[in-house]
Write an enzyme that holds these catalytic residues in place. Structure first.
Site, PDB file in Angstrom:
ATOM      1  N   ALA A 190       0.830  -1.204   0.000  1.00 49.98           N
ATOM      2  CA  ALA A 190       0.000   0.000   0.000  1.00 49.98           C
ATOM      3  C   ALA A 190       0.867   1.258   0.000  1.00 49.98           C
ATOM      4  CB  ALA A 190      -0.942   0.004   1.202  1.00 49.98           C
ATOM      5  N   ASP A 191       2.112   1.131   0.461  1.00 50.62           N
ATOM      6  CA  ASP A 191       3.004   2.299   0.395  1.00 50.62           C
ATOM      7  C   ASP A 191       3.238   2.659  -1.080  1.00 50.62           C
ATOM      8  OD1 ASP A 191       4.510  -0.020   0.033  1.00 50.62           O
ATOM      9  OD2 ASP A 191       6.065   0.500   1.487  1.00 50.62           O
TER      10      ASP A 191
END
Ligand code: UDP
Ligand code: MG
Length: 430
Positions: A190-191
């Site tokens: 998700a980063d």
């Protein structure tokens, strides 16, 4: 007075390292920060560890109280970061995980850089990565270097190595209707998904110093998730971070009690460690406890049974007993004589008869399930007489690599329906 830097720390069941992560914020040479500790309903050991740091008024603590069954529905750390962003007020934001540590000069260096470069909105740094074993012992390390100004920092820059201005958040929200994208397909990165959003507005600018350490251990999400197929085949023993073992059967997870684990001749070495969000995605099924020895409908598939008054050996599949007709058939499928479970004859007879298992390969005799087959160079796992292609990396992950394969020639192989390949799927961001 508003803090200058907001630090958002996400936490889940890392009691050995979460304290050091928090201390790395407390030890900063720069003092004007606020810390949001976003815990995703960790075990007591982790929560107690966190609670010992809550005396500092700059620290805010939130517990998501999420039920395990809900965990897989979003990428939890992204969801928690979004909640923290809404509550935070720092001019600059930076992210930390429970197995990462900031160097003491990190916040001052990054904040100072943004203060003195008003046209730059996002900075990133080098990172030291330490590979550790299950006891936390460092096995090796390396430096994740900066690579100049980056328009595509996805999978190059880590979660814990950036700082950005709050002003970008409004733009991101305006365009995407959320800050971090917490869609469940982003669990592993998700980063990177958020970096894609940030770079819609500005590239990442490097600061050529190592200012944080990332610990990569065997229980991190990435390690546990590597090569795990999207659909775990029936007959796989799995466990999450807690010691409870489950059997995956028909896409359900069935708790296996310790006592029955031994009685069923299961092997601890075969238990596959998987991430909790994946484990709890599987609906809970009928427990595998002593009730299985009285009720055939509860008995797990792919076990070998022998009655106490007859020599015949049966393979249990879908609650039916399949007679293994001879020793050659037993050997062809590489059944293991040490896994034969002796039960009383009347219990064995209470199972309805399924198709016998022979060495003959034709439509009349369905293949036994849970067996690894080799046709040419392709490997398959059987389930309900369908062959599912499987990648060698997936076999490794499922601890099936060391197993001997049942051989089918090309002609035999063509007789059986092929299922969807057992594959891992990772969304890429480049
Ligand atoms: N995490 C979470 N809920 C979960 C599992 C993980 O919030 O159910 C968070 C965890 O606190 C950490 C992040 O997800 O901040 C990444 O987890 P981990 O360090 O295990 O993965 P990796 O470093 O391999 O990406
Ligand atoms: Mg991590």
């Amino acid at each position: 007075m508003k803090p200058i830097v907001t630090v958002i720390l996400t936490s889940y069941n890392k009691p050995e390292t979460v304290g050091r992560a928090i201390e790395s914020v407390l030890d900063q040479t720069f003092h004007n920060w606020e810390l949001f500790i976003m815990d995703d309903a960790s075990n007591d050991e982790t929560v107690n560890k966190i609670k010992s740091y809550l005396g500092d008024p700059r620290i805010n603590y939130f517990n998501s109280k999420i039920r395990n069954e809900e965990r897989y529905k979003t990428t939890r750390y992204a969801t928690l970061i979004n909640e923290a962003i809404a509550l935070s007020s720092g001019k600059y934001l930076t992210y930390l995980t429970d197995d990462n540590f900031f160097y003491p000069r990190r916040l001052s260096t990054l904040a100072n850089y943004l203060d003195t470069h008003s046209h730059i909105d996002i900075v990133y740094t080098k990172q030291k990565v330490e590979i550790v074993d299950s006891n936390g012992k460092v096995l090796s390390d390396y430096i994740r270097n900066t690579r100049g100004v980056l328009s595509h920092p996805q999978n190059i820059v880590d979660h814990c190595s950036i700082m950005h201005r709050r002003s970008l958040l409004k733009k991101i929200y305006g365009k995407f209707n959320s800050y971090w994208d917490d869609h469940p397909s982003n669990w592993h990165n998700a980063d990177a998904a958020f970096w894609s959003r940030l770079t819609e507005f500005q590239p990442f600018h490097p600061i050529d110093e190592v200012l944080d350490i990332a610990i990569k251990g065997p229980t991190s999400f990435q390690s546990l998730n590597a090569f795990l197929p999207e659909k775990i085949p029936s007959g796989t023993l799995v466990k999450g971070l807690a010691p409870t073992v489950y059997l995956i059967e028909d896409q359900k997870r069935r708790v296996v009690t310790n006592k029955v684990f031994k009685l069923l001749k299961y092997n601890q070495q075969k238990v596959v460690s998987i991430p909790d969000p994946v484990l709890f995605k599987y609906e809970e099924g009928q427990p595998i406890d002593s009730s299985i020895f009285t009720i055939p409908e509860y008995f797990p598939s792919y076990r070998l049974l022998k009655g106490d008054s007859q020599p015949h050996i049966y393979f249990i599949e879908n609650h039916k007993k399949r007679h293994i007709l001879n020793l050659r058939a037993f050997r062809k499928y590489h059944f293991n004589k040490h896994e034969i479970i002796k039960v009383n004859q009347s219990f064995l007879e209470s199972f309805p008869d399924g198709d016998p298992i022979t060495t003959e390969i034709n439509e009349r005799f369905p293949l036994p399930g849970g067996v690894v087959f080799k046709c040419g160079s392709q490997k398959y796992i059987s389930e309900n007489n369908i062959l599912y292609p499987v990648h060698p990396k997936v076999l490794d992950k499922l601890h099936l690599r060391a197993q001997k394969f049942a051989i089918l020639n090309q002609q035999e192989c063509r007789l059986y329906k092929k299922g969807k390949a057992l594959e891992w799927k990772l969304k890429k961001w480049r």
